[in-house]
Design an enzyme around this catalytic site. Structure first.
Site, mmCIF file in Angstrom:
data_model
loop_
_atom_site.group_PDB
_atom_site.id
_atom_site.type_symbol
_atom_site.label_atom_id
_atom_site.label_comp_id
_atom_site.label_asym_id
_atom_site.label_seq_id
_atom_site.Cartn_x
_atom_site.Cartn_y
_atom_site.Cartn_z
ATOM 1 N N MET A 1 -25.495 28.412 27.724
ATOM 2 C CA MET A 1 -24.423 28.738 26.783
ATOM 3 C C MET A 1 -24.590 28.082 25.408
ATOM 4 O O MET A 1 -23.603 27.732 24.766
ATOM 5 C CB MET A 1 -23.061 28.366 27.389
ATOM 6 C CG MET A 1 -22.745 29.097 28.673
ATOM 7 S SD MET A 1 -22.861 30.896 28.536
ATOM 8 C CE MET A 1 -21.355 31.229 27.628
ATOM 9 N N ASN B 1 -33.689 36.593 28.565
ATOM 10 C CA ASN B 1 -32.270 36.323 28.815
ATOM 11 C C ASN B 1 -31.697 37.413 29.718
ATOM 12 O O ASN B 1 -32.202 38.530 29.748
ATOM 13 C CB ASN B 1 -31.500 36.300 27.487
ATOM 14 C CG ASN B 1 -30.041 35.925 27.677
ATOM 15 O OD1 ASN B 1 -29.714 35.042 28.481
ATOM 16 N ND2 ASN B 1 -29.133 36.593 26.966
ATOM 17 N N HIS C 1 -28.003 39.334 30.403
ATOM 18 C CA HIS C 1 -26.699 39.496 29.763
ATOM 19 C C HIS C 1 -25.863 40.496 30.578
ATOM 20 O O HIS C 1 -26.367 41.551 30.973
ATOM 21 C CB HIS C 1 -26.899 40.014 28.331
ATOM 22 C CG HIS C 1 -25.614 40.157 27.591
ATOM 23 N ND1 HIS C 1 -24.945 39.085 27.041
ATOM 24 C CD2 HIS C 1 -24.846 41.248 27.331
ATOM 25 C CE1 HIS C 1 -23.837 39.501 26.470
ATOM 26 N NE2 HIS C 1 -23.759 40.811 26.635
ATOM 27 N N GLU D 1 -27.556 41.574 38.387
ATOM 28 C CA GLU D 1 -28.358 40.608 37.613
ATOM 29 C C GLU D 1 -29.409 39.959 38.510
ATOM 30 O O GLU D 1 -30.556 39.765 38.110
ATOM 31 C CB GLU D 1 -27.464 39.511 37.024
ATOM 32 C CG GLU D 1 -26.519 39.983 35.948
ATOM 33 C CD GLU D 1 -25.633 38.853 35.422
ATOM 34 O OE1 GLU D 1 -26.056 37.692 35.433
ATOM 35 O OE2 GLU D 1 -24.499 39.153 35.008
HETATM 36 C C1 GRF Z 1 -24.311 35.524 34.063
HETATM 37 O O1 GRF Z 1 -23.258 36.431 34.108
HETATM 38 C C2 GRF Z 1 -25.272 35.904 32.967
HETATM 39 O O2 GRF Z 1 -25.341 37.266 32.747
HETATM 40 C C3 GRF Z 1 -24.665 35.233 31.760
HETATM 41 O O3 GRF Z 1 -24.150 34.021 32.245
HETATM 42 C C4 GRF Z 1 -23.849 34.142 33.630
HETATM 43 C C5 GRF Z 1 -24.603 33.054 34.329
HETATM 44 O O4 GRF Z 1 -24.274 32.951 35.685
HETATM 45 N N1 GRF Z 1 -25.653 35.082 30.721
HETATM 46 P P1 GRF Z 1 -25.109 31.993 36.635
HETATM 47 O O5 GRF Z 1 -24.977 30.572 36.070
HETATM 48 O O6 GRF Z 1 -26.532 32.444 36.630
HETATM 49 O O7 GRF Z 1 -24.483 32.103 37.977
#
Ligand code: GRF
Length: 198
Positions: free
Chosen positions: A93, A110, A112, A177
């Site tokens: 972040m 990355n 997203h 993801e």
């Molecule tokens: C995920 O939703 C990703 O897309 C975003 O941040 C979140 C990270 O989740 N960039 P995690 O820490 O991998 O569980």
């Protein structure tokens, strides 16, 4: 395949994408090995995931630096000291500065939680729900200086139901993801390995 690309994973929190990348890298023929996990937050749950997997981890707390560029320099030094050739952002972040990004020359990935270029930014799932889209999803992409705008490597889509909340949609997207991020990492590492042999 004998050689693998050394990868650093940057996290700030839960680490579920880190977990999916670790699981993928366990396969003998997967073209990447995670050498280092870095968190900018000392309390990130993902640090415990790295520890359990036996992967070196570091906390580089952004609050301890007086400027973003000093933080970026420390981060860059740590990743390079671990001999990493590619960096995956997995829920990291912090916005990386232009110098950091340029120095990696298309070697930062990355994940997203939207179908980019729609819904860039920190609250992509909330924004998608508010807008009322009927399809959303996730995108694995290369990182460039413009946030959430680099070349797309993989996407996956999911239907947004009228009954969906931000939380339920985020959970559906997260499951996707975990599939596309390792797949995107594989694509990029195979390309890098090809480049190394020419
Ligand atoms: C995920 O939703 C990703 O897309 C975003 O941040 C979140 C990270 O989740 N960039 P995690 O820490 O991998 O569980």
């Amino acid at each position: 395949m004998t050689s693998k690309i050394n990868v650093a994973v940057l996290i700030s929190g839960r680490g579920s994408n880190l977990q999916s990348l670790i699981a993928a890298c366990e396969a003998t023929n997967f073209p990447a090995v995670i050498k280092l996990v870095v968190s900018n937050r000392p309390d990130a749950l993902g640090l415990e995931i790295a520890r359990q997997a036996g992967i070196s981890s570091l906390v580089i707390d952004h609050k301890k630096f007086s400027s973003r560029s000093e933080f970026d320099v420390a981060l860059n030094q740590a990743i390079r000291a671990a001999d990493c050739e590619l960096t995956c952002l997995a829920g990291f972040m912090r916005v990386l500065g232009a110098d950091f990004i340029k120095s990696w020359d298309s070697r930062i990935l990355n994940i997203h939680p939207s179908l980019l270029p729609a819904f860039k930014g920190a609250d992509a799932v909330g924004d998608a729900i508010k807008y009322g889209v009927k399809i959303s999803g996730c995108t694995a992409h290369l990182v460039t200086e413009q946030i959430d705008s680099g070349p797309i490597i993989k996407q996956a889509a999911v239907e947004v139901l009228d009954s969906d909340t931000k939380e339920s949609l985020a959970a559906k997207i997260l499951a996707l993801e975990h599939k596309i991020y390792p797949a995107a990492l594989k694509i990029i590492c195979e390309k890098l390995l090809l480049l190394e042999t020419v």
